[in-house]
Design a protein around this motif. Structure first.
Motif, PDB file in Angstrom:
ATOM      1  N   PHE A 254       0.828  -1.206   0.000  1.00 50.18           N
ATOM      2  CA  PHE A 254       0.000   0.000   0.000  1.00 50.18           C
ATOM      3  C   PHE A 254       0.867   1.263   0.000  1.00 50.18           C
ATOM      4  CE2 PHE A 254      -2.902  -3.166   1.736  1.00 50.18           C
ATOM      5  CZ  PHE A 254      -4.078  -2.888   1.053  1.00 50.18           C
ATOM      6  N   SER A 255       2.168   1.097  -0.057  1.00 50.81           N
ATOM      7  CA  SER A 255       3.082   2.241   0.004  1.00 50.81           C
ATOM      8  C   SER A 255       3.242   2.877  -1.368  1.00 50.81           C
ATOM      9  CB  SER A 255       4.455   1.790   0.510  1.00 50.81           C
ATOM     10  OG  SER A 255       5.168   1.102  -0.512  1.00 50.81           O
ATOM     11  N   ASP A 256       4.000   3.963  -1.430  1.00 50.46           N
ATOM     12  CA  ASP A 256       4.306   4.622  -2.690  1.00 50.46           C
ATOM     13  C   ASP A 256       5.539   4.030  -3.361  1.00 50.46           C
ATOM     14  OD1 ASP A 256       2.180   6.412  -2.585  1.00 50.46           O
ATOM     15  OD2 ASP A 256       3.305   7.848  -1.369  1.00 50.46           O
ATOM     16  N   LEU A 257       6.113   3.008  -2.754  1.00 50.32           N
ATOM     17  CA  LEU A 257       7.300   2.365  -3.313  1.00 50.32           C
ATOM     18  C   LEU A 257       6.911   1.501  -4.515  1.00 50.32           C
ATOM     19  CD1 LEU A 257       9.010   1.186   0.006  1.00 50.32           C
ATOM     20  CD2 LEU A 257       9.451   3.283  -1.291  1.00 50.32           C
ATOM     21  N   ASN A 258       7.685   1.592  -5.583  1.00 48.83           N
ATOM     22  CA  ASN A 258       7.419   0.810  -6.781  1.00 48.83           C
ATOM     23  C   ASN A 258       8.120  -0.544  -6.666  1.00 48.83           C
ATOM     24  OD1 ASN A 258       6.600   0.070  -9.358  1.00 48.83           O
ATOM     25  ND2 ASN A 258       8.367   1.047 -10.328  1.00 48.83           N
ATOM     26  N   ILE A 259       7.532  -1.408  -5.872  1.00 47.52           N
ATOM     27  CA  ILE A 259       8.109  -2.737  -5.633  1.00 47.52           C
ATOM     28  C   ILE A 259       7.704  -3.656  -6.773  1.00 47.52           C
ATOM     29  CG2 ILE A 259       8.160  -4.710  -4.079  1.00 47.52           C
ATOM     30  CD1 ILE A 259       7.446  -2.739  -1.797  1.00 47.52           C
ATOM     31  N   THR A 260       8.679  -4.262  -7.416  1.00 42.19           N
ATOM     32  CA  THR A 260       8.406  -5.142  -8.547  1.00 42.19           C
ATOM     33  C   THR A 260       8.977  -6.530  -8.307  1.00 42.19           C
ATOM     34  OG1 THR A 260      10.415  -4.386  -9.668  1.00 42.19           O
ATOM     35  CG2 THR A 260       8.356  -3.234 -10.196  1.00 42.19           C
ATOM     36  N   LYS A 261       8.377  -7.505  -8.998  1.00 46.51           N
ATOM     37  CA  LYS A 261       8.838  -8.885  -8.859  1.00 46.51           C
ATOM     38  C   LYS A 261      10.264  -9.034  -9.389  1.00 46.51           C
ATOM     39  CE  LYS A 261       5.229 -10.647 -11.010  1.00 46.51           C
ATOM     40  NZ  LYS A 261       4.303 -11.657 -11.591  1.00 46.51           N
ATOM     41  N   GLY A 262      11.097  -9.764  -8.639  1.00 45.37           N
ATOM     42  CA  GLY A 262      12.464 -10.046  -9.067  1.00 45.37           C
ATOM     43  C   GLY A 262      13.446  -8.923  -8.816  1.00 45.37           C
ATOM     44  N   SER A 263      12.985  -7.825  -8.226  1.00 42.73           N
ATOM     45  CA  SER A 263      13.850  -6.664  -8.011  1.00 42.73           C
ATOM     46  C   SER A 263      14.626  -6.786  -6.704  1.00 42.73           C
ATOM     47  CB  SER A 263      13.013  -5.388  -7.982  1.00 42.73           C
ATOM     48  OG  SER A 263      13.810  -4.271  -7.635  1.00 42.73           O
TER      49      SER A 263
END
Length: 199
Positions: free
Chosen positions: A10-19
């Motif tokens: 729910f954060s503003d962080l752009n968390i992506t798979k495999g990162s």
């Protein structure tokens, strides 16, 4: 954390798979989302980011809360012939339907304030812009409504069934690649002031 497969973000962080960013939190993840509606996963901005269901479906209805969709999701629905867009949909990526070669109908909730559809064709709500004409629509001719002033980017791209089109006097602009790949479009009835020439 090799077993950390689901991240509800729910954060503003752009968390992506495999990162490896943000402390590897998404590195092992299979799913990253904030909301789940049916088989659709949405981020905190209500953009559809993933799908868990059967990509072989021919008809899909996007969640009512969805405001947009990642174009890569639709590109996986190779058999898609019909799609329904809900009342909240607002962020339409211009290439979102570019891989939907079998699409025949785009339907929009009548409560959507941004878009509408007529005979399966997608328009802006006020019908001044023709946004997308489904690529696999079987009609061989099309009369653009006289409310339309602009034909959108790639609006008719790849519509090989079209042999004839009528452009009304209301049209004042045709965007880039609007008719690219319409190899059977041999007749253009032009009532507009645009200087359309052969070749």
């Amino acid at each position: 954390c090799e077993n950390l497969k689901t991240v509800c973000n729910f954060s503003d962080l752009n968390i992506t798979k495999g990162s490896i960013e943000y402390g590897y939190v998404g590195y092992y993840a299979d799913l990253i989302y904030a909301y789940k509606e049916d088989d659709f996963l949405l981020d905190k901005n209500y953009i559809i980011s993933d799908y868990l269901g059967d990509y072989n479906q021919t008809t899909i209805e996007l969640p009512a809360i969805a405001k947009g969709i990642n174009p890569q999701i639709l590109s996986k629905f190779t058999n898609l012939t019909s799609i329904t867009i809900g009342s909240e949909f607002a962020n339409l990526n211009l290439d979102v339907f570019s891989s939907c070669n079998n699409l025949k109908d785009i339907n929009v909730s009548t409560e959507n304030p941004n878009y509408c559809s007529e005979n399966g064709v997608l328009f802006s709500k006020d019908k001044t812009e023709l946004i997308i004409y489904p690529r696999a629509k079987s009609d061989v001719s099309h009369n653009i409504p006289n409310t339309v002033t602009s034909i959108g980017y790639k609006a008719f791209k790849g519509c090989i069934n079209l042999t004839s089109i009528t452009i009304p006097s209301s049209v004042i602009g045709i965007n880039t690649q609007a008719f690219e790949g319409c190899e059977n479009l041999k007749t253009v009835c032009n009532f507009s002031d645009l200087n359309i020439t052969k070749g």
